[in-house]
Structures are given as C-alpha cells and as structure tokens.
Write a protein that holds these residues in place. Structure first.
Motif, PDB file in Angstrom:
ATOM      1  N   ASP A  61       0.916  -1.121   0.004  1.00  0.00           N
ATOM      2  CA  ASP A  61      -0.070  -0.053   0.087  1.00  0.00           C
ATOM      3  C   ASP A  61       0.671   1.246  -0.015  1.00  0.00           C
ATOM      4  OD1 ASP A  61      -2.901   1.153   0.359  1.00  0.00           O
ATOM      5  OD2 ASP A  61      -1.451   2.259   1.888  1.00  0.00           O
ATOM      6  N   ALA A  89      -1.293  -1.043  -4.371  1.00  0.00           N
ATOM      7  CA  ALA A  89      -2.453  -0.086  -4.135  1.00  0.00           C
ATOM      8  C   ALA A  89      -2.002   1.340  -3.849  1.00  0.00           C
ATOM      9  CB  ALA A  89      -3.391  -0.660  -2.883  1.00  0.00           C
ATOM     10  N   LYS A  91      -2.718   5.599  -3.901  1.00  0.00           N
ATOM     11  CA  LYS A  91      -3.835   6.544  -3.436  1.00  0.00           C
ATOM     12  C   LYS A  91      -3.791   7.789  -4.102  1.00  0.00           C
ATOM     13  CE  LYS A  91      -3.237   5.432   1.088  1.00  0.00           C
ATOM     14  NZ  LYS A  91      -2.406   4.378   1.083  1.00  0.00           N
ATOM     15  N   GLN A 131      -7.195   4.123  -4.920  1.00  0.00           N
ATOM     16  CA  GLN A 131      -7.853   4.366  -3.618  1.00  0.00           C
ATOM     17  C   GLN A 131      -8.178   6.027  -3.507  1.00  0.00           C
ATOM     18  OE1 GLN A 131      -6.529   1.561  -0.335  1.00  0.00           O
ATOM     19  NE2 GLN A 131      -4.951   2.025  -1.760  1.00  0.00           N
ATOM     20  N   HIS A 133      -7.960   8.967  -1.447  1.00  0.00           N
ATOM     21  CA  HIS A 133      -7.163   9.093  -0.221  1.00  0.00           C
ATOM     22  C   HIS A 133      -8.055   9.707   0.843  1.00  0.00           C
ATOM     23  CE1 HIS A 133      -2.832   9.122   1.367  1.00  0.00           C
ATOM     24  NE2 HIS A 133      -3.820   8.715   2.297  1.00  0.00           N
ATOM     25  N   GLY A 161     -10.790   1.994  -4.732  1.00  0.00           N
ATOM     26  CA  GLY A 161     -11.010   1.954  -3.294  1.00  0.00           C
ATOM     27  C   GLY A 161     -11.367   3.304  -2.600  1.00  0.00           C
ATOM     28  N   SER A 163     -10.891   5.746   1.337  1.00  0.00           N
ATOM     29  CA  SER A 163     -10.316   5.741   2.392  1.00  0.00           C
ATOM     30  C   SER A 163     -11.131   6.721   3.392  1.00  0.00           C
ATOM     31  CB  SER A 163      -8.918   6.164   2.121  1.00  0.00           C
ATOM     32  OG  SER A 163      -8.108   6.191   3.637  1.00  0.00           O
ATOM     33  N   SER A 181     -12.395  -1.800  -2.085  1.00  0.00           N
ATOM     34  CA  SER A 181     -11.648  -1.777  -0.692  1.00  0.00           C
ATOM     35  C   SER A 181     -11.881  -0.553  -0.169  1.00  0.00           C
ATOM     36  CB  SER A 181      -9.987  -1.883  -0.785  1.00  0.00           C
ATOM     37  OG  SER A 181      -9.700  -0.747  -1.599  1.00  0.00           O
ATOM     38  N   GLN A 183     -10.192   1.688   3.136  1.00  0.00           N
ATOM     39  CA  GLN A 183      -9.088   1.867   4.269  1.00  0.00           C
ATOM     40  C   GLN A 183      -9.529   2.901   5.416  1.00  0.00           C
ATOM     41  OE1 GLN A 183      -4.266   2.917   4.021  1.00  0.00           O
ATOM     42  NE2 GLN A 183      -5.445   2.014   2.105  1.00  0.00           N
TER      43      GLN A 183
END
Length: 287
Positions: A61, A89, A91, A131, A133, A161, A163, A181, A183
């Motif tokens: 990540d 992964a 962000k 992702q 962020h 994803g 977060s 996902s 996070q």
C-alpha cells in the motif's frame, strides 16, 4: 527454525479478482520525518521492500502523497519488474504543504493527473487498486468517484477503493461503481470504524486498517497485551496484528516499518494462532 511468511495469514480476493496474502505492507514510514521528503537511507528502504516480497508480502500500500512522490519511486526501484503476484495499491486525493500537513483535493482533473503520474512513476500500464485518499468536502462525491470510474473504464485502473469513509459514503460510491476496498483507521485500541468494518464484511469489501499497530497503554508492563505476549512468546505488536487477522476475513492489515528486523517480526505475526479466549481477552481490553 522455519521462517514464517505472509502466506500463513491466508488469502483474500480483492473485488473477487486480486488474490493477495492478507498481511500486507504499508510504505508511509519509508519517507522522511512527518511523511515529508526522502528517507535518511534510501538503500535501506529498498532492502525493507525487497525483504517484504521475499517474506511473501503481495499487497503493498502506498500513495502519491507519501513524501510526496517518494514512496512510489522506492517501490519501483525495489520491486520492478514486478512479479505477477505483487499488487500495488496507491492513493490519490491528498496534497501536501509540509511535514504532517495534508489537504484533500478531489477535483476530477487533479485525481486524473495524479493517476497519470502514479502510472508513470510506478512504471505500470494499469494501477491494480487506486484509492480515493480522502473525500474532498468541497467536491461532490459522485464527481470524485465518477472520475475514478472513468479512469477504470479507460483501462488505467483495475479496481477502486476509498479511504476514511462512512457506511453512507460507501453506499453512495457503490451506486456509481463497484468498490473493492475501504481503508479506515482501525486497530485494537481504536475501533471507531467498527460499523464500516462490519459493512465491508457483509459485502466482501476488503478492509485495510491503517495505523494497525496502535496499542498504546495496552502494551505497557502489566497490561493485557504485554501479559499475553509473554505467555505466547510473542511481541505486543504481533498480538495486535494476529487479533486483526482474526477479527474479520476481509481484514488486510498493512503494518509499515523502516526496519528489516521489525518487518520480520510483523510478518511472523501471521503464524500466531489465537484461541477464542485469547481473542476475547484482547477484545475486552478496550471497552
């Protein structure tokens, strides 16, 4: 003595497609103080990343804002050309104004720019998992997620994803595109995202807890982590990771460290087998 690898943590299929070992690695600590600038010893950072891969870590990540633009180049230097089982992964959506300073920017043009830069810096044709962020409160969520969907439709992103989001925001995003996902901050000492974790488990969404090793006073002498760690010949951090792995089958912890020794200790947590009583004792340690 047999070396424990991340294989012992079990497997999870992110979005039903990206197979990873559940115990991953987070790159934030490979940067300078305040997650700003390069590490004091870049060669050591490369050694840590390569050792993680040797120990069976397949989920790495990272983020464009780590440094900024420090962690992603280190990953490329250490691991490219990437083995087919490696999942990176990254962000986008946080900007940096100095050490420990973070400001969300979710304008579609900015998210697209950062995706293009991550593609170039990582040296990949498609980002396995991109992702958001942070959700930018100044930009409609549908515009932010919609841009990630557009990048996915163009083949530049495989999976999307989020977060630091709520259950409501997850469902808003899922109305636009599948979410692979989430996070959020989550660890043994801070379970404020319990409802988000439960929601992810119900929908088989990977839950990637950041700051997974925050144990605080729980690890002090005489505390439940320290006592149980002593009985199991483990470290408090290993118990915290083992607890996370037991907490949910969709949990993918990504402990980060700049030390090869600490990395090896963290990965060894995959081999710990907590009894139901152990889990109950740890869970009840924080009301």
């Amino acid at each position: 003595m047999t070396t424990v690898t991340a294989d012992a943590s079990g497997r999870f299929e992110i979005d039903g497609a990206l197979g990873v070992n559940r115990l991953g690695y987070g790159t934030m600590q490979l940067t300078g103080r305040g997650v700003w600038g390069p590490p004091a010893d870049p060669d050591n950072a490369v050694r840590v990343l390569r050792r993680a891969a040797e120990l069976g870590v397949t989920l790495f990540d990272t983020a464009d804002s780590y440094g900024p633009m420090v962690a992603e180049p280190l990953l490329r230097r250490a691991l490219a050309p990437y083995d087919e089982d490696i999942v990176i992964a990254t962000k986008a959506g946080l900007t940096r104004q100095g050490p420990d300073q973070w400001t969300p920017v979710g304008r579609p043009a900015y998210l697209r720019q950062q995706c293009e830069m991550s593609l170039r810096i990582l040296g990949v044709e498609r980002i396995a998992l991109l992702q958001l962020h942070r959700v930018d409160p100044q930009v409609p969520l549908e515009d932010q997620v919609g841009e990630l969907k557009a990048l996915k439709d163009e083949g530049k992103v495989a999976h999307i994803g989020l977060s630091e989001v709520t259950v409501h925001q997850i469902e808003q995003a899922r109305a636009i595109t599948p979410i692979a996902s989430v996070q959020n901050l989550y660890n043994l000492a801070n379970r404020s995202a319990e409802d988000v974790l439960d929601h992810c488990e119900r929908h088989r969404i990977a839950f990637i807890p950041w700051f997974p090793l925050a144990t605080g006073s729980l690890a002090k002498a005489g505390g439940p982590l320290a006592d149980l760690a002593s009985r199991m010949s483990a470290t408090p951090s290993q118990l915290a990771l083992a607890w996370l792995l037991r907490r949910s089958p969709v949990m993918l912890p990504i402990p980060g460290t700049s030390s090869v020794e600490h990395l090896e200790q963290n990965v060894a947590a995959a081999g710990l087998r907590l009894s139901d009583d152990d889990v109950a004792e740890l869970t009840s340690a924080v009301a």
